[in-house]
Write a protein that holds these residues in place. Structure first.
Motif, short mmCIF file in Angstrom:
data_model
loop_
_atom_site.label_atom_id
_atom_site.label_comp_id
_atom_site.label_asym_id
_atom_site.label_seq_id
_atom_site.Cartn_x
_atom_site.Cartn_y
_atom_site.Cartn_z
N HIS A 17 0.79 -1.22 0.00
CA HIS A 17 0.00 0.00 0.00
C HIS A 17 0.83 1.28 0.00
N GLY A 18 2.08 1.20 -0.42
CA GLY A 18 2.86 2.40 -0.68
C GLY A 18 3.34 3.11 0.56
N PRO A 19 3.65 4.42 0.43
CA PRO A 19 4.24 5.16 1.52
C PRO A 19 3.25 5.46 2.63
N ALA A 20 3.77 5.98 3.71
CA ALA A 20 2.93 6.26 4.86
C ALA A 20 1.94 7.37 4.55
N LEU A 21 0.92 7.47 5.39
CA LEU A 21 -0.11 8.48 5.22
C LEU A 21 0.48 9.88 5.25
N GLY A 170 6.86 7.53 -3.96
CA GLY A 170 5.50 6.99 -3.89
C GLY A 170 5.06 6.33 -5.18
N TRP A 171 5.36 6.95 -6.32
CA TRP A 171 4.99 6.36 -7.60
C TRP A 171 5.84 5.15 -7.92
N PRO A 396 3.16 10.95 -14.19
CA PRO A 396 3.76 11.16 -12.88
C PRO A 396 5.27 11.36 -12.95
N ASN A 397 5.83 11.35 -14.17
CA ASN A 397 7.25 11.56 -14.39
C ASN A 397 7.59 13.02 -14.09
N LYS A 398 8.39 13.24 -13.06
CA LYS A 398 8.65 14.61 -12.59
C LYS A 398 9.58 15.38 -13.51
N ASN A 399 10.20 14.73 -14.48
CA ASN A 399 11.11 15.41 -15.39
C ASN A 399 10.49 15.72 -16.75
N ILE A 418 2.77 16.66 -9.75
CA ILE A 418 4.18 16.53 -9.39
C ILE A 418 4.46 17.18 -8.04
N ASP A 419 3.87 18.36 -7.79
CA ASP A 419 4.10 19.05 -6.53
C ASP A 419 3.55 18.28 -5.34
N ALA A 420 2.53 17.46 -5.59
CA ALA A 420 1.95 16.67 -4.50
C ALA A 420 2.94 15.63 -3.98
N GLY A 421 3.94 15.28 -4.80
CA GLY A 421 4.94 14.30 -4.38
C GLY A 421 4.27 12.99 -3.99
N ASP A 422 4.47 12.57 -2.74
CA ASP A 422 3.87 11.33 -2.26
C ASP A 422 2.58 11.56 -1.50
#
Length: 475
Positions: A17-21, A170-171, A396-399, A418-422
């Motif tokens: 389930h990915g990164p933490a809340l 996260g992605w 979701p590619n930040k570049n 992108i700014d939302a990050g994870d």
């Protein structure tokens, strides 16, 4: 097209389930940024149709919009098949990306149209001894299932390196199973948007709502002006899960959202009752739905969009809910985004507006140099930049530079992503086992279609959802 988007959502714990809340503060920041995206004046979608990206003629090496150089192996004479459920303009635009890969490497790539659920489609292809080399999987649950069936192959070092260079943690994590990288999320979606016919709103004297109560008031104004308020693509169950998830995320909050996504709380929980009861405030008014519930259940997603923007100021409906990818379908009408077709964020039901994300990941089924090279290419800004400029797509590619997107609204949406990050939430049904969250005629899709038909049966819908979830999750 599917889910492919809707707080942007990702899973709540490391691993499956990915990164933490994220904190509520971070979620609010992401939501505020997403809201700001849509305050801009939109311009018509457009883009260059040649599919090039400044890559040059030399096979294997080309310079993308970022000024970097991605080197790919020469693959003359090698063939690849790529399977996805994409149709229409989405498929056409992706084929331009594949054409660029062919140009750079000399490989021959064939697009294989798949059907939902794609896991079942792949199962039949594998049983017949003809699996595609790469599949675009729209659910993290499907990636996990493909790994468990020993279909999916891990990414090699080049693909993993390209992914790490271009994607937030996260992605990357939502493409992992048991800590090993299997998927590249090539495509993302913001699935927390409501699109509307601007002329209908003007005639009704309606403005863009910011809260659920304001949305209900706006719907009544549209109805009173002689136009049905909502178009719902109920023939595709995933659109209905997206309605529920936006309400639930905003109303119950991210912690509850993650718990329900992992089936750590039951679908008989009071928070689910509250969300379904809220949803029934729209679905329970037959005159608010184009064609009524029966008509909505016969309307597929593309038609739910196009019927909102055809017929001038007397369309079949004034509004349609779905993600940023709706622009592709609007493009099939005479309506222009920014003038005839406008958009606002899904209104807040609770403390903050929801921002839910979806996506499609490239997964290797037949491991080879060519398959690894293709997935490496799809993880690069070179590939994403080609499809970005064609419209109806977010990466979701930040570049990928914002300038790669064809209009201001998509540039702002991309920046928000992108700014939302994870700090996002991934589509809940896409996190579920496919038997519950991603199969036509079964599980959540079927239960919500039945609920659309009979929105007064909240308790019965909860009981059916819980029984199907328990069977699918094994608990």
């Amino acid at each position: 097209m599917r889910r492919t988007s809707r707080n942007f959502r990702i899973r709540g714990a490391a691993g499956r389930h990915g990164p933490a809340l994220p904190s509520r503060r971070a979620v609010r920041a992401a939501a505020a940024l997403a809201a700001g995206v849509l305050a801009v004046s939109l311009t018509a979608c457009g883009g260059d149709d040649d599919g090039g990206d400044g890559g040059g003629d030399d096979k294997g090496k080309a310079t993308g919009d970022t000024g970097t150089t991605l080197t790919l192996p020469k693959l003359d004479g090698q063939t690849l098949e790529v399977a996805a459920v994409w149709t229409g303009a989405e498929q056409k635009n992706f084929k331009q990306v594949l054409a660029e890969f062919e140009k750079r490497t000399g490989a021959k790539v064939t697009f294989v149209p798949a059907q939902d659920p794609i896991i079942n489609f792949l199962g039949s292809k594998i049983a017949g001894g003809a699996p595609p080399d790469v599949a675009m999987l729209p659910q993290p649950g499907a990636i996990k299932q493909a790994v468990e069936k020993n279909w999916a192959k891990p990414l090699g070092p080049e693909a993993t390196k390209e992914l790490a260079k271009n994607y937030s943690q996260g992605w990357q994590d939502i493409g992992k199973v048991d800590g090993k990288q299997y998927g590249v999320y090539y495509k993302a979606a913001n699935k927390s948007l409501i699109w509307y016919n601007a002329q209908v709103f003007e005639n009704a004297g309606a403005s863009e709502p910011k809260t659920w109560d304001e949305l209900l008031n706006t719907a009544q104004m549209v109805y009173d002006s002689g136009v049905t308020p909502f178009s719902v693509g109920g023939a595709d169950g995933w659109t209905l899960t997206d309605w529920f998830e936006n309400i639930y995320l905003s109303q119950a909050g991210p912690e509850k959202y993650d718990q329900l996504a992992k089936h750590e709380i039951k679908w008989t929980d009071p928070s689910v009752k509250e969300a379904l009861t809220t949803l029934a405030e729209v679905w329970g008014k037959k005159d608010y739905l184009a064609g009524g519930p029966d008509g909505a259940l016969q309307t597929e997603f593309p038609a739910s969009v196009t019927q909102t923007f055809t017929g001038g100021d007397q369309p079949k409906a004034g509004m349609v809910y779905e993600g940023d990818f709706v622009q592709v379908n609007i493009g099939e009408t005479k309506a222009k985004v920014g003038t005839d077709a406008k958009v606002f964020p899904f209104p807040s039901v609770g403390d903050t507006p929801p921002v839910v994300s979806g996506g499609d990941a490239a997964v290797i089924l037949e491991d080879s140099e060519a398959a690894q090279a293709l997935v490496t290419f799809l993880a690069s800004p070179d590939a994403a930049g080609i499809q970005a400029k064609l419209g109806g797509y977010l990466s979701p590619n930040k570049n990928v530079p914002e300038s790669a997107y064809p209009n201001e609204v998509q540039q702002k949406m991309a920046k928000a992503l992108i700014d939302a990050g994870d700090d996002f939430r991934f589509d809940m049904s896409d996190q579920a086992p496919q038997a519950f969250g991603g199969t036509p005629g079964k599980g959540e899709w079927k239960a919500l279609q039945d609920f659309l038909k009979n929105p007064s049966d909240v308790a019965g819908t909860q009981a059916k959802l819980e029984a199907d979830a328990a069977a699918a999750y094994g608990n």
